[in-house]
Design a protein around this motif. Structure first.
Motif, PDB file in Angstrom:
ATOM      1  N   GLU A  57       0.827  -1.210   0.000  1.00  0.00           N
ATOM      2  CA  GLU A  57       0.000   0.000   0.000  1.00  0.00           C
ATOM      3  C   GLU A  57       0.860   1.258   0.000  1.00  0.00           C
ATOM      4  N   PHE A  58       1.947   1.271   0.765  1.00  0.00           N
ATOM      5  CA  PHE A  58       2.869   2.399   0.686  1.00  0.00           C
ATOM      6  C   PHE A  58       3.409   2.524  -0.744  1.00  0.00           C
ATOM      7  N   GLY A  59       3.696   1.390  -1.381  1.00  0.00           N
ATOM      8  CA  GLY A  59       4.173   1.418  -2.759  1.00  0.00           C
ATOM      9  C   GLY A  59       3.133   1.980  -3.716  1.00  0.00           C
ATOM     10  N   ARG A  60       1.885   1.555  -3.571  1.00  0.00           N
ATOM     11  CA  ARG A  60       0.803   2.061  -4.432  1.00  0.00           C
ATOM     12  C   ARG A  60       0.579   3.557  -4.224  1.00  0.00           C
ATOM     13  N   ARG A  61       0.814   4.039  -3.012  1.00  0.00           N
ATOM     14  CA  ARG A  61       0.569   5.444  -2.687  1.00  0.00           C
ATOM     15  C   ARG A  61       1.835   6.303  -2.789  1.00  0.00           C
ATOM     16  N   HIS A  62       2.896   5.724  -3.328  1.00  0.00           N
ATOM     17  CA  HIS A  62       4.187   6.410  -3.427  1.00  0.00           C
ATOM     18  C   HIS A  62       4.065   7.793  -4.053  1.00  0.00           C
ATOM     19  N   ARG A  63       3.306   7.900  -5.129  1.00  0.00           N
ATOM     20  CA  ARG A  63       3.138   9.178  -5.831  1.00  0.00           C
ATOM     21  C   ARG A  63       2.520  10.230  -4.903  1.00  0.00           C
ATOM     22  N   ASP A  64       1.592   9.806  -4.036  1.00  0.00           N
ATOM     23  CA  ASP A  64       0.977  10.731  -3.088  1.00  0.00           C
ATOM     24  C   ASP A  64       2.023  11.327  -2.148  1.00  0.00           C
ATOM     25  N   PHE A  65       3.015  10.541  -1.776  1.00  0.00           N
ATOM     26  CA  PHE A  65       4.076  11.036  -0.899  1.00  0.00           C
ATOM     27  C   PHE A  65       5.056  11.921  -1.672  1.00  0.00           C
ATOM     28  N   THR A  66       5.449  11.498  -2.864  1.00  0.00           N
ATOM     29  CA  THR A  66       6.392  12.322  -3.639  1.00  0.00           C
ATOM     30  C   THR A  66       5.760  13.652  -4.034  1.00  0.00           C
ATOM     31  N   ASP A  67       4.442  13.669  -4.264  1.00  0.00           N
ATOM     32  CA  ASP A  67       3.756  14.937  -4.541  1.00  0.00           C
ATOM     33  C   ASP A  67       3.856  15.904  -3.367  1.00  0.00           C
ATOM     34  N   ARG A  68       4.115  15.375  -2.189  1.00  0.00           N
ATOM     35  CA  ARG A  68       4.260  16.187  -0.972  1.00  0.00           C
ATOM     36  C   ARG A  68       5.737  16.369  -0.606  1.00  0.00           C
ATOM     37  N   ASP A  69       6.625  16.072  -1.540  1.00  0.00           N
ATOM     38  CA  ASP A  69       8.071  16.158  -1.333  1.00  0.00           C
ATOM     39  C   ASP A  69       8.513  15.329  -0.127  1.00  0.00           C
ATOM     40  N   ALA A  70       7.925  14.154   0.002  1.00  0.00           N
ATOM     41  CA  ALA A  70       8.288  13.245   1.090  1.00  0.00           C
ATOM     42  C   ALA A  70       8.824  11.945   0.508  1.00  0.00           C
ATOM     43  N   VAL A  71       9.822  11.394   1.173  1.00  0.00           N
ATOM     44  CA  VAL A  71      10.360  10.096   0.777  1.00  0.00           C
ATOM     45  C   VAL A  71       9.878   9.041   1.769  1.00  0.00           C
ATOM     46  N   ILE A  72       9.675   7.840   1.265  1.00  0.00           N
ATOM     47  CA  ILE A  72       9.279   6.708   2.090  1.00  0.00           C
ATOM     48  C   ILE A  72      10.499   5.819   2.282  1.00  0.00           C
ATOM     49  N   LEU A  73      10.705   5.385   3.513  1.00  0.00           N
ATOM     50  CA  LEU A  73      11.748   4.421   3.841  1.00  0.00           C
ATOM     51  C   LEU A  73      11.097   3.321   4.673  1.00  0.00           C
ATOM     52  N   GLY A  74      11.136   2.102   4.175  1.00  0.00           N
ATOM     53  CA  GLY A  74      10.600   0.965   4.909  1.00  0.00           C
ATOM     54  C   GLY A  74      11.738   0.188   5.538  1.00  0.00           C
ATOM     55  N   ALA A  75      11.489  -0.425   6.693  1.00  0.00           N
ATOM     56  CA  ALA A  75      12.575  -1.121   7.384  1.00  0.00           C
ATOM     57  C   ALA A  75      12.076  -2.282   8.225  1.00  0.00           C
ATOM     58  N   SER A  76      12.935  -3.283   8.339  1.00  0.00           N
ATOM     59  CA  SER A  76      12.766  -4.354   9.317  1.00  0.00           C
ATOM     60  C   SER A  76      14.165  -4.800   9.722  1.00  0.00           C
ATOM     61  N   THR A  77      14.230  -5.782  10.585  1.00  0.00           N
ATOM     62  CA  THR A  77      15.540  -6.256  11.038  1.00  0.00           C
ATOM     63  C   THR A  77      16.052  -7.429  10.199  1.00  0.00           C
ATOM     64  N   ASP A  78      15.361  -7.733   9.118  1.00  0.00           N
ATOM     65  CA  ASP A  78      15.860  -8.758   8.193  1.00  0.00           C
ATOM     66  C   ASP A  78      17.050  -8.202   7.412  1.00  0.00           C
ATOM     67  N   THR A  79      17.874  -9.079   6.865  1.00  0.00           N
ATOM     68  CA  THR A  79      19.024  -8.629   6.077  1.00  0.00           C
ATOM     69  C   THR A  79      18.565  -8.098   4.725  1.00  0.00           C
ATOM     70  N   HIS A  80      19.454  -7.382   4.065  1.00  0.00           N
ATOM     71  CA  HIS A  80      19.145  -6.877   2.727  1.00  0.00           C
ATOM     72  C   HIS A  80      18.991  -8.038   1.736  1.00  0.00           C
ATOM     73  N   TYR A  81      19.643  -9.160   1.997  1.00  0.00           N
ATOM     74  CA  TYR A  81      19.487 -10.325   1.117  1.00  0.00           C
ATOM     75  C   TYR A  81      18.087 -10.940   1.271  1.00  0.00           C
ATOM     76  N   VAL A  82      17.586 -10.965   2.492  1.00  0.00           N
ATOM     77  CA  VAL A  82      16.228 -11.467   2.721  1.00  0.00           C
ATOM     78  C   VAL A  82      15.217 -10.514   2.088  1.00  0.00           C
ATOM     79  N   HIS A  83      15.429  -9.209   2.236  1.00  0.00           N
ATOM     80  CA  HIS A  83      14.545  -8.230   1.584  1.00  0.00           C
ATOM     81  C   HIS A  83      14.496  -8.475   0.073  1.00  0.00           C
ATOM     82  N   LEU A  84      15.667  -8.673  -0.512  1.00  0.00           N
ATOM     83  CA  LEU A  84      15.741  -8.889  -1.960  1.00  0.00           C
ATOM     84  C   LEU A  84      15.002 -10.164  -2.349  1.00  0.00           C
TER      85      LEU A  84
END
Length: 183
Positions: A57-84
Motif C-alpha cells: 500500500e505504501f508502494g501504491r501510494r508512493h506518488r501521493d508522498f512524492t507529490d508532498r516532497d516526502a520520501v518513504i523508507l521501509g525497514a525491518s531487522t531482516d538482512t538486505h538479502y532477505v529483503h531482496l
C-alpha cells in the motif's frame, strides 16, 4: 520510545533499492534525504502476512508522498538479502518504488525504542520526520494490526500546513485561527 520533538537517530544501513542485477543494494543514512520530509515505517519481519499488505500500500501510494516532497523508507531487522529475496518472490513487492532498509543489528530499531519486548522484532512503527531531521509524528501498532497509509498521508498534510488542524482535518479543509483576546 523516541517521540515528537526528538531527533531521528543517526544510521547507516544496507538497503534494497532495485531488482536490477548489480544495482540491488545501496547504503542509506539519515542524511541521504536531508532537507526533505521522510516517512520511516517498520514492519516485524519479511515473509509474513500483514507486512506485505502495508508495504504494498505504501508502494501504491508512493506518488501521493512524492507529490508532498516526502520520501518513504521501509525497514525491518531482516538482512538486505532477505529483503531482496522477498521482493523477488512476492508479486506485490517486486516494483516497490522505495528502499527497504536492513536494520540487521537492530541499532536503529533499538535507538527508536520500537522493539517488541518478547519477540525482539520491530513493532509496526511509523515516524514522520521533518526536513530538519526532527520526528514530528510517531505511531505504533501491535504486531497483529496493520497501519493506515491514509492516516499517515493525512497527518503529513496537516504537518506541512504548519497551522492548527482540527480533529479529522483533511487537505483542503479549513485550519483553525486562534482568536485574540480583547485587552
Amino acid at each position: 520510545m523516541l517521540t515528537v520533538g526528538d531527533k531521528l537517530p543517526a544510521f547507516s544501513l544496507q538497503s534494497v533499492v532495485s531488482l536490477d542485477e548489480g544495482r540491488e543494494f545501496e547504503t542509506l543514512s539519515e542524511r541521504s534525504h536531508a532537507g526533505r520530509w521522510q516517512v520511516l515505517f517498520f514492519w516485524p519481519m519479511d515473509f509474513t502476512f500483514i507486512c506485505p499488505t502495508e508495504i504494498a500500500e505504501f508502494g501504491r501510494r508512493h506518488r501521493d508522498f512524492t507529490d508532498r516532497d516526502a520520501v518513504i523508507l521501509g525497514a525491518s531487522t531482516d538482512t538486505h538479502y532477505v529483503h531482496l529475496a522477498w521482493r523477488k518472490q512476492h508479486p506485490d513487492l517486486r516494483a516497490l518504488p522505495f528502499p527497504m532498509l536492513a536494520d540487521t543489528k537492530r541499532e536503529l530499531s533499538q535507538a527508536l525504542g520500537i522493539l517488541h519486548k518478547q519477540d525482539g522484532v520491530p513493532l509496526r512503527a511509523t515516524f514522520i520526520v521533518d526536513p530538519d531531521g526532527i520526528i514530528r509524528w510517531a505511531s505504533v501498532n501491535d504486531l497483529s494490526v496493520g497501519r493506515s497509509v491514509d492516516e499517515v498521508l493525512r497527518v503529513l498534510d496537516a504537518l506541512q500546513t504548519d497551522e492548527l488542524c482540527p480533529c479529522n482535518w483533511k487537505k483542503g479543509d479549513e485550519t483553525l485561527t486562534p482568536k485574540k483576546e480583547a485587552a
